[in-house]
Design a protein around this motif. Structure first.
Motif, PDB file in Angstrom:
ATOM      1  N   THR A   1       0.827  -1.207   0.000  1.00  0.00           N
ATOM      2  CA  THR A   1       0.000   0.000   0.000  1.00  0.00           C
ATOM      3  C   THR A   1       0.861   1.257   0.000  1.00  0.00           C
ATOM      4  O   THR A   1       0.465   2.282  -0.555  1.00  0.00           O
ATOM      5  CB  THR A   1      -0.922   0.002   1.233  1.00  0.00           C
ATOM      6  N   VAL A   2       2.030   1.177   0.615  1.00  0.00           N
ATOM      7  CA  VAL A   2       2.948   2.320   0.624  1.00  0.00           C
ATOM      8  C   VAL A   2       3.711   2.415  -0.692  1.00  0.00           C
ATOM      9  O   VAL A   2       3.814   3.492  -1.287  1.00  0.00           O
ATOM     10  CB  VAL A   2       3.934   2.214   1.806  1.00  0.00           C
ATOM     11  N   ALA A   3       4.244   1.292  -1.172  1.00  0.00           N
ATOM     12  CA  ALA A   3       5.195   1.319  -2.287  1.00  0.00           C
ATOM     13  C   ALA A   3       4.547   1.623  -3.629  1.00  0.00           C
ATOM     14  O   ALA A   3       5.111   2.377  -4.432  1.00  0.00           O
ATOM     15  CB  ALA A   3       5.934  -0.020  -2.357  1.00  0.00           C
ATOM     16  N   ILE A   4       3.377   1.051  -3.902  1.00  0.00           N
ATOM     17  CA  ILE A   4       2.788   1.222  -5.229  1.00  0.00           C
ATOM     18  C   ILE A   4       2.381   2.671  -5.498  1.00  0.00           C
ATOM     19  O   ILE A   4       2.812   3.270  -6.500  1.00  0.00           O
ATOM     20  CB  ILE A   4       1.604   0.248  -5.411  1.00  0.00           C
TER      21      ILE A   4
ATOM     22  N   LEU B   1      -1.762   8.816   3.227  1.00  0.00           N
ATOM     23  CA  LEU B   1      -1.603  10.028   2.419  1.00  0.00           C
ATOM     24  C   LEU B   1      -0.307  10.747   2.771  1.00  0.00           C
ATOM     25  O   LEU B   1       0.409  11.235   1.885  1.00  0.00           O
ATOM     26  CB  LEU B   1      -2.806  10.955   2.623  1.00  0.00           C
ATOM     27  N   GLY B   2       0.009  10.821   4.030  1.00  0.00           N
ATOM     28  CA  GLY B   2       1.219  11.500   4.454  1.00  0.00           C
ATOM     29  C   GLY B   2       2.475  10.842   3.916  1.00  0.00           C
ATOM     30  O   GLY B   2       3.384  11.523   3.420  1.00  0.00           O
ATOM     31  N   ILE B   3       2.552   9.517   3.987  1.00  0.00           N
ATOM     32  CA  ILE B   3       3.763   8.847   3.514  1.00  0.00           C
ATOM     33  C   ILE B   3       3.832   8.854   1.992  1.00  0.00           C
ATOM     34  O   ILE B   3       4.921   8.909   1.405  1.00  0.00           O
ATOM     35  CB  ILE B   3       3.841   7.406   4.076  1.00  0.00           C
ATOM     36  N   TRP B   4       2.666   8.838   1.306  1.00  0.00           N
ATOM     37  CA  TRP B   4       2.678   8.974  -0.156  1.00  0.00           C
ATOM     38  C   TRP B   4       3.256  10.314  -0.570  1.00  0.00           C
ATOM     39  O   TRP B   4       4.091  10.393  -1.468  1.00  0.00           O
ATOM     40  CB  TRP B   4       1.262   8.821  -0.709  1.00  0.00           C
ATOM     41  N   LEU B   5       2.801  11.370   0.096  1.00  0.00           N
ATOM     42  CA  LEU B   5       3.298  12.706  -0.227  1.00  0.00           C
ATOM     43  C   LEU B   5       4.777  12.840   0.123  1.00  0.00           C
ATOM     44  O   LEU B   5       5.540  13.497  -0.595  1.00  0.00           O
ATOM     45  CB  LEU B   5       2.477  13.763   0.517  1.00  0.00           C
ATOM     46  N   ALA B   6       5.186  12.228   1.227  1.00  0.00           N
ATOM     47  CA  ALA B   6       6.589  12.305   1.617  1.00  0.00           C
ATOM     48  C   ALA B   6       7.482  11.621   0.587  1.00  0.00           C
ATOM     49  O   ALA B   6       8.495  12.188   0.144  1.00  0.00           O
ATOM     50  CB  ALA B   6       6.777  11.666   2.998  1.00  0.00           C
TER      51      ALA B   6
ATOM     52  N   SER C   1      12.872   2.726 -15.811  1.00  0.00           N
ATOM     53  CA  SER C   1      14.093   2.745 -14.997  1.00  0.00           C
ATOM     54  C   SER C   1      13.850   3.439 -13.665  1.00  0.00           C
ATOM     55  O   SER C   1      14.242   2.933 -12.610  1.00  0.00           O
ATOM     56  CB  SER C   1      15.217   3.456 -15.760  1.00  0.00           C
ATOM     57  N   PHE C   2      13.197   4.599 -13.704  1.00  0.00           N
ATOM     58  CA  PHE C   2      12.934   5.291 -12.443  1.00  0.00           C
ATOM     59  C   PHE C   2      11.952   4.511 -11.581  1.00  0.00           C
ATOM     60  O   PHE C   2      12.077   4.496 -10.350  1.00  0.00           O
ATOM     61  CB  PHE C   2      12.374   6.690 -12.707  1.00  0.00           C
ATOM     62  N   ALA C   3      10.969   3.863 -12.202  1.00  0.00           N
ATOM     63  CA  ALA C   3      10.005   3.077 -11.429  1.00  0.00           C
ATOM     64  C   ALA C   3      10.702   1.975 -10.645  1.00  0.00           C
ATOM     65  O   ALA C   3      10.344   1.692  -9.499  1.00  0.00           O
ATOM     66  CB  ALA C   3       8.952   2.485 -12.361  1.00  0.00           C
ATOM     67  N   ILE C   4      11.716   1.354 -11.252  1.00  0.00           N
ATOM     68  CA  ILE C   4      12.462   0.308 -10.548  1.00  0.00           C
ATOM     69  C   ILE C   4      13.147   0.880  -9.319  1.00  0.00           C
ATOM     70  O   ILE C   4      13.030   0.350  -8.211  1.00  0.00           O
ATOM     71  CB  ILE C   4      13.488  -0.344 -11.496  1.00  0.00           C
ATOM     72  N   PHE C   5      13.874   1.975  -9.494  1.00  0.00           N
ATOM     73  CA  PHE C   5      14.600   2.574  -8.370  1.00  0.00           C
ATOM     74  C   PHE C   5      13.656   3.062  -7.278  1.00  0.00           C
ATOM     75  O   PHE C   5      13.903   2.868  -6.086  1.00  0.00           O
ATOM     76  CB  PHE C   5      15.463   3.730  -8.864  1.00  0.00           C
ATOM     77  N   GLN C   6      12.560   3.702  -7.676  1.00  0.00           N
ATOM     78  CA  GLN C   6      11.635   4.253  -6.690  1.00  0.00           C
ATOM     79  C   GLN C   6      10.930   3.147  -5.918  1.00  0.00           C
ATOM     80  O   GLN C   6      10.744   3.252  -4.695  1.00  0.00           O
ATOM     81  CB  GLN C   6      10.610   5.150  -7.391  1.00  0.00           C
TER      82      GLN C   6
ATOM     83  N   THR D   1      11.107   2.654  -1.831  1.00  0.00           N
ATOM     84  CA  THR D   1       9.925   2.712  -0.971  1.00  0.00           C
ATOM     85  C   THR D   1       9.620   1.361  -0.336  1.00  0.00           C
ATOM     86  O   THR D   1       9.120   1.306   0.794  1.00  0.00           O
ATOM     87  CB  THR D   1       8.712   3.189  -1.777  1.00  0.00           C
ATOM     88  N   TRP D   2       9.910   0.269  -1.020  1.00  0.00           N
ATOM     89  CA  TRP D   2       9.655  -1.059  -0.462  1.00  0.00           C
ATOM     90  C   TRP D   2      10.585  -1.363   0.710  1.00  0.00           C
ATOM     91  O   TRP D   2      10.171  -1.933   1.716  1.00  0.00           O
ATOM     92  CB  TRP D   2       9.803  -2.125  -1.549  1.00  0.00           C
ATOM     93  N   ASN D   3      11.842  -0.989   0.592  1.00  0.00           N
ATOM     94  CA  ASN D   3      12.824  -1.278   1.632  1.00  0.00           C
ATOM     95  C   ASN D   3      12.896  -0.200   2.706  1.00  0.00           C
ATOM     96  O   ASN D   3      13.664  -0.342   3.657  1.00  0.00           O
ATOM     97  CB  ASN D   3      14.217  -1.446   1.009  1.00  0.00           C
ATOM     98  N   ASP D   4      12.126   0.866   2.555  1.00  0.00           N
ATOM     99  CA  ASP D   4      12.215   1.980   3.503  1.00  0.00           C
ATOM    100  C   ASP D   4      11.645   1.598   4.867  1.00  0.00           C
ATOM    101  O   ASP D   4      10.660   0.870   4.959  1.00  0.00           O
ATOM    102  CB  ASP D   4      11.454   3.188   2.954  1.00  0.00           C
ATOM    103  N   LEU D   5      12.292   2.089   5.902  1.00  0.00           N
ATOM    104  CA  LEU D   5      11.798   1.924   7.264  1.00  0.00           C
ATOM    105  C   LEU D   5      11.697   3.266   7.969  1.00  0.00           C
ATOM    106  O   LEU D   5      10.732   3.525   8.688  1.00  0.00           O
ATOM    107  CB  LEU D   5      12.720   0.983   8.059  1.00  0.00           C
ATOM    108  N   LEU D   6      12.671   4.148   7.742  1.00  0.00           N
ATOM    109  CA  LEU D   6      12.722   5.421   8.450  1.00  0.00           C
ATOM    110  C   LEU D   6      11.509   6.292   8.139  1.00  0.00           C
ATOM    111  O   LEU D   6      10.831   6.768   9.047  1.00  0.00           O
ATOM    112  CB  LEU D   6      14.022   6.160   8.097  1.00  0.00           C
ATOM    113  N   VAL D   7      11.243   6.522   6.872  1.00  0.00           N
ATOM    114  CA  VAL D   7      10.113   7.384   6.490  1.00  0.00           C
ATOM    115  C   VAL D   7       8.793   6.762   6.940  1.00  0.00           C
ATOM    116  O   VAL D   7       7.879   7.463   7.390  1.00  0.00           O
ATOM    117  CB  VAL D   7      10.111   7.619   4.964  1.00  0.00           C
ATOM    118  N   ALA D   8       8.688   5.428   6.845  1.00  0.00           N
ATOM    119  CA  ALA D   8       7.461   4.753   7.271  1.00  0.00           C
ATOM    120  C   ALA D   8       7.232   4.917   8.770  1.00  0.00           C
ATOM    121  O   ALA D   8       6.091   5.127   9.216  1.00  0.00           O
ATOM    122  CB  ALA D   8       7.532   3.276   6.902  1.00  0.00           C
TER     123      ALA D   8
END
Length: 381
Positions: free
Chosen positions: A173-176, A242-247, A300-305, A309-316
């Motif tokens: 839900t966060v990454a997509i 919404l907050g984490i999507w915007l972040a 290419s950018f979709a892969i990196f992004q 976002t999938w591996n993120d912990l701090l922002v989440a």
């Protein structure tokens, strides 16, 4: 010079590429092998020894006096020092300093007069003529030859842990949306900065480049305060998706705009001029021409992004929280490891579970990336 003979430089290039591929995939292969190894073997030997018999020095503590039973007038405590390890005991001793003091089948007389015997299969017997006094169980140090053992228990432990399913859904839900939203916004902005002339365009490009070097950690708290202030004014809760999507959108936009703008600026100008002569608007040019030709850069950018976002912990943790219902997969696995992170079997299995989805995304978008490159060719009329 015959065309069938390959240049030595070409061989060097091929060998260099092969070496890079091996070095790049070796850690992943080691992680996969480790994730299926027995946890006792994983804690004492490297993954490269997974297919060989390993020698381990182990200290086992026998059950205490409460486990003694009376047999033929003697008091006996018995068990197996190998437990679930398997293998063969090659030597043993009564002290960790002397793990090879006795051969299998040999007996040792302890201070209280009892006799300890350890067999090659790991079975032991502590025999005493009188009742064994209460206290801690006898320590048995032994050297064992342990054969390779593989298991799926590591994956079962991770996949059946409480809350793993909901955390997996939370991460999706966060990454997509955090991948799709920056691409949509950045594509429009990149086209404007690449092909539309307006005052301040160069300044905006310089601003985007400058934002690339802003540390995420430095901007997290100000951004959170700003979001809470605006959200409080409009009655939006602070800990929402919404907050984490915007972040993630804010953190990903500079790189997305920079990459897409550079790619779009390199597209043939003649195509846009021909489209304008035919009466196409900027929006039609963007939708029908620029986007199809820019698909490789978008993929290419979709892969990196998505990886970020999938591996993120701090922002989440900052924008979504650490509650049981909001915890993402990385946070759940960190909690599963414990404060000291000593459970190597959980670490390897959970690490490989987390990279399965990014690998699927990468290979899927790689296929579309090649298709986009082939579809980007321009056919003459």
């Amino acid at each position: 010079m015959s065309s069938s003979k390959k240049s030595p430089l070409l061989w060097v290039v091929h060998l260099s590429v092969l070496l890079i591929v091996v070095l790049w995939t070796l850690p992943t292969a080691g992680l996969l092998i480790s994730s299926f190894r027995d946890k006792n073997q994983l804690a004492t030997s490297g993954w490269w020894t997974a297919l060989t018999t390993s020698t381990q020095n182990v200290v086992y503590r026998a059950p205490d006096a409460s486990a003694q039973v009376e047999k033929d007038g003697k008091f006996v405590i018995s068990g197996n020092v190998l437990e679930n390890r398997g293998g063969v005991v090659s030597a043993w001793g009564t002290s960790p300093m002397k793990p090879a003091e006795f051969a299998p089948g040999g007996s040792a007389t302890l201070r209280d007069g009892s006799t300890l015997t350890v067999q090659a299969d790991g079975s032991f017997a502590l025999v005493s003529d009188k009742t064994i006094e209460p206290g801690r169980g006898q320590r048995i140090a032994f050297t064992a030859e342990i054969p390779p053992r593989f298991t799926t228990e590591n994956y079962k432990e991770v996949l059946t842990a409480e809350g793993i399913g909901s955390s997996f859904i939370n991460s999706l839900t966060v990454a997509i949306p955090s991948t799709v939203i920056p691409i949509l916004v950045a594509a429009f902005a990149a086209y404007a900065l690449a092909w539309m002339k307006f005052p301040g365009r160069a300044l905006l490009i310089a601003l985007v480049v400058g934002l690339l070097v802003v540390p995420l950690q430095m901007s997290l708290i100000p951004l959170l305060k700003f979001y809470n202030g605006v959200g409080g004014y409009f009655g939006v809760p602070s800990k929402t998706y919404l907050g984490i999507w915007l972040a993630h959108t804010g953190f990903g936009l500079p790189l997305a705009i920079y990459l897409l703008r550079n790619y779009m600026a390199g597209l043939p100008r003649e195509i846009m001029e021909s489209a304008r002569v035919d009466g196409a608007s900027d929006f039609e040019i963007f939708i029908k021409i620029i986007l199809p030709l820019s698909f490789p850069a978008l993929a290419s950018f979709a892969i990196f992004q998505f990886l970020w976002t999938w591996n993120d912990l701090l922002v989440a943790m900052v924008f979504l929280g650490t509650g049981n219902e909001e915890l993402v997969l990385t946070g759940r696995l960190v909690n599963l490891l414990g404060s000291r992170g000593g459970n190597w079997e959980i670490l390897t299995a959970s690490a490989f579970i987390t990279i399965i989805v990014p690998l699927l995304v990468f290979f899927t978008l790689q296929r579309f990336l090649v298709r986009g490159l082939l579809a980007g060719s321009v056919k003459g009329g």
